[in-house]
Each structure stands twice: as structure tokens, then as C-alpha cells.
Design a protein around this motif. Structure first.
Motif: not given
Length: 83
Positions: A70-76, A79
């Protein structure tokens, strides 16, 4: 005139799995050796030695979804919604 219907096989041999995943046959064999990919060994009656391998397209699709990064933006975003 009869309509032509394409039949999509559910179970693939090693070459078909490589084509389906767009990787080499050698790479498929390596994944099988490491038990990193779902497969079914077939032992036809009267044969000895190595089994034929079959790959379920639905299992391969599920396996590919698990491999997705997953792209980092989706992970942020995930969270932030939890906290």
C-alpha cells in the motif's frame, strides 16, 4: 451463426501460472520450492517421482492481493483514523 465463447480455465499448469502472473517458469518453481505460492501437487495414478503442479487462479489472485504494497499515504490515513 454460433457464438464463440472463450473458456477461462480455473486451474493452470506451471507455464500457465507463469503467464498468468507475468513471471518466468523458473520464478514459479522458486516460489513453489519456498512454499511461497499456493499450489496443488497432482500424483496421477501409476506415476512416480515429482508430481504435476496445478495453480488455482482464485488462490493466485488472493495471493497477489496479499503481496500488494500500500502507498504510504494510505497507511498514514489508516493510522490517523485509528488514533
Amino acid at each position: 451463426m454460433a457464438e464463440i465463447v472463450a473458456i477461462k480455465p480455473r486451474y493452470l499448469d506451471i507455464k500457465g501460472a507463469g503467464l498468468y502472473l507475468s513471471i518466468s517458469i523458473y520464478s514459479v518453481y522458486r516460489l513453489v520450492e519456498r512454499r511461497a505460492i499456493p499450489f496443488t501437487p497432482l500424483y496421477p495414478s501409476g506415476t512416480r517421482g515429482k508430481p504435476s503442479l496445478r495453480f488455482d487462479t482464485e488462490a493466485l489472485d488472493a495471493w497477489m492481493r496479499k503481496q500488494m504494497v500500500r502507498p504510504v499515504a494510505d497507511q498514514i490515513k489508516s493510522c490517523a483514523q485509528m488514533g
